[in-house]
Design an enzyme around this catalytic site. Structure first.
Site, PDB file in Angstrom:
ATOM      1  N   HIS A 323     -13.091   5.398  -2.542  1.00  0.00           N
ATOM      2  CA  HIS A 323     -12.561   4.124  -2.034  1.00  0.00           C
ATOM      3  C   HIS A 323     -11.238   4.310  -1.304  1.00  0.00           C
ATOM      4  CE1 HIS A 323      -9.429   3.836  -5.188  1.00  0.00           C
ATOM      5  NE2 HIS A 323     -10.348   4.223  -6.057  1.00  0.00           N
ATOM      6  N   CYS A 339     -11.427   8.159  -9.862  1.00  0.00           N
ATOM      7  CA  CYS A 339     -12.017   7.848  -8.554  1.00  0.00           C
ATOM      8  C   CYS A 339     -11.420   8.725  -7.455  1.00  0.00           C
ATOM      9  CB  CYS A 339     -11.799   6.370  -8.204  1.00  0.00           C
ATOM     10  SG  CYS A 339     -12.813   5.242  -9.183  1.00  0.00           S
TER      11      CYS A 339
END
Length: 420
Positions: A323, A339
């Site tokens: 992301h 992440c």
């Protein structure tokens, strides 16, 4: 008379052979001498004995030929030595002259590394620094071959985040960036589409929080793709170097710096697929993160306060995402809860190209190696003392001097180059 002529012929041949033997013996003595100087130079540098390093380097350069395969290594070592000891006079009278003399013989990356040290040492002497910059323009002001990109790739910057793919693991070209203002290494990273850690490890002498205006920074863009056998339209991530690679239609390699999970919340390793794509995603805050910070809401809507940034892609059926971010400084560092973070501008470009179902391979490689064009390339990304001790470079270069390999582990990290 005939006997005399025969004796003269034999005598002349014996003299010729003696001359040849003397030349051969002299050559062998010189070879042994420069090999000894090479060994002592790197051994003494590793032990911090810079006076001995200097003497051995200068003796090597004096006796070795200009095209000696080890000349560039010695010149780089000498530049490191004078930079550490702040020896302006010697840097100017030895390194600068040797760099100019070796223009046709030294490889491009060695010239760039030596130039950065030479130029930065004289940065507090503006007139001299300016002369050096102009004198060695051919090293840093390189005109790259034009890279014609199709319409869907027009937003990419050639030789920055997109490179031609030539069916080998080796991609990219190292470059030199001159800081346009007083800034931090975080800011340099954002401007050059690099990550903090990769700039830090390839520029060990820089103060990351005080990059001076005009300072030269080595940009380590020559890399080995992490996969041993890369395939088109797959994503490869190496957590150790904090970088993502995507091979697009077997013609281009797209690459971006990334932020990864902390040591307490590591990013996963393995093979995944992109199972979901979301534009301007809302962040559904995991329970474990809300336990750390009870002030967080259950859902953070899209916007400048959303840590997922403007795009998100799910890895398999896990909670891990590739992301964007609302905190640029985190790119190139261990900062997330697992992440993979990219700059917003980078994640948007990747998002627009990558379809659902794309395979994503995540590795944790401290060293990459590949045999290309009869040369053995390596690339080191280990940082801690423990990680460095585990790296055994002898398995990649059994015939190379052990003291040089110690120097490589300490001072030549973050980019790919041939050991031999």
């Amino acid at each position: 008379m005939r006997k005399i002529l025969i004796l003269l012929v034999i005598f002349s041949f014996s003299y010729a052979s003696v001359d040849d033997l003397l030349k051969e013996a002299s050559f062998e003595i010189t070879e042994k001498r420069i090999l000894k100087d090479f060994k002592i130079a790197f051994e003494s540098y590793n032990e911090g004995l810079y006076n001995i390093t200097e003497k051995s380097c200068l003796d090597f350069l004096k006796h070795a030929s200009l095209n000696d395969k080890n000349r560039g290594k010695i010149l780089e070592l000498l530049a490191f030595t004078y930079f550490r000891t702040r020896n302006y006079w010697a840097m100017e009278h030895y390194v600068e002259k040797e760099l100019e003399k070796g223009k046709k013989f030294l490889d491009d990356d060695t010239q760039k590394r030596v130039f950065v040290l030479l130029y930065n040492l004289f940065l507090n002497k503006p007139k001299k620094a300016k002369k050096i910059k102009e004198k060695f323009r051919y090293i840093w002001d390189i005109k790259y071959k034009k890279l014609d990109l199709p319409d869907e790739l027009k937003d990419f910057t050639p030789y920055v985040n997109i490179f031609p793919y030539n069916d080998t693991r080796l991609i990219g070209l190292n470059k030199i960036y001159f800081s346009d203002e007083n800034q931090t290494l975080y800011e340099v990273g954002y401007k050059t589409d690099m990550g903090y850690d990769e700039l830090r490890e390839s520029n060990p002498f820089l103060n990351p929080f005080d990059i001076r205006k005009g300072e030269a920074i080595f940009l380590p863009r020559k890399r080995l793709i992490p996969a041993l056998k890369p395939k088109s339209d797959e994503i490869y991530i190496n957590l150790t170097e904090k970088r993502l690679y995507y091979i697009y239609k077997d013609k281009y390699v797209i690459t971006f710096p990334i932020g990864i999970g902390t040591d307490d919340a590591k990013s996963p390793v393995g093979m995944f697929k992109i199972t979901e794509k979301r534009e301007n995603p809302a962040w559904y805050v995991p329970d474990n993160i809300r336990e750390e910070n009870p002030n967080l809401p259950k859902i953070v809507p899209p916007g400048p306060d959303n840590p997922l940034g403007i795009r998100a892609m799910r890895l398999g059926y896990s909670s891990y995402l590739i992301h964007g971010t609302n905190k640029n400084f985190g790119v190139g560092l261990k900062v997330s809860h697992g992440c993979i973070r990219l700059y917003n501008r980078d994640v948007k470009r990747l998002y627009d190209l990558v379809p659902e179902g794309t395979k994503v391979y995540i590795y944790e490689k401290f060293i990459k190696a590949s045999y290309i064009d009869n040369k053995k390339y390596i690339e080191i990304h280990a940082k801690t003392k423990n990680e460095m001790e585990k790296l055994n470079l002898n398995i990649y270069a059994k015939k190379i001097n052990e003291n040089y390999l110690k120097f490589v582990k300490k001072e030549r990290r973050g980019f790919s180059y041939p050991l031999y």
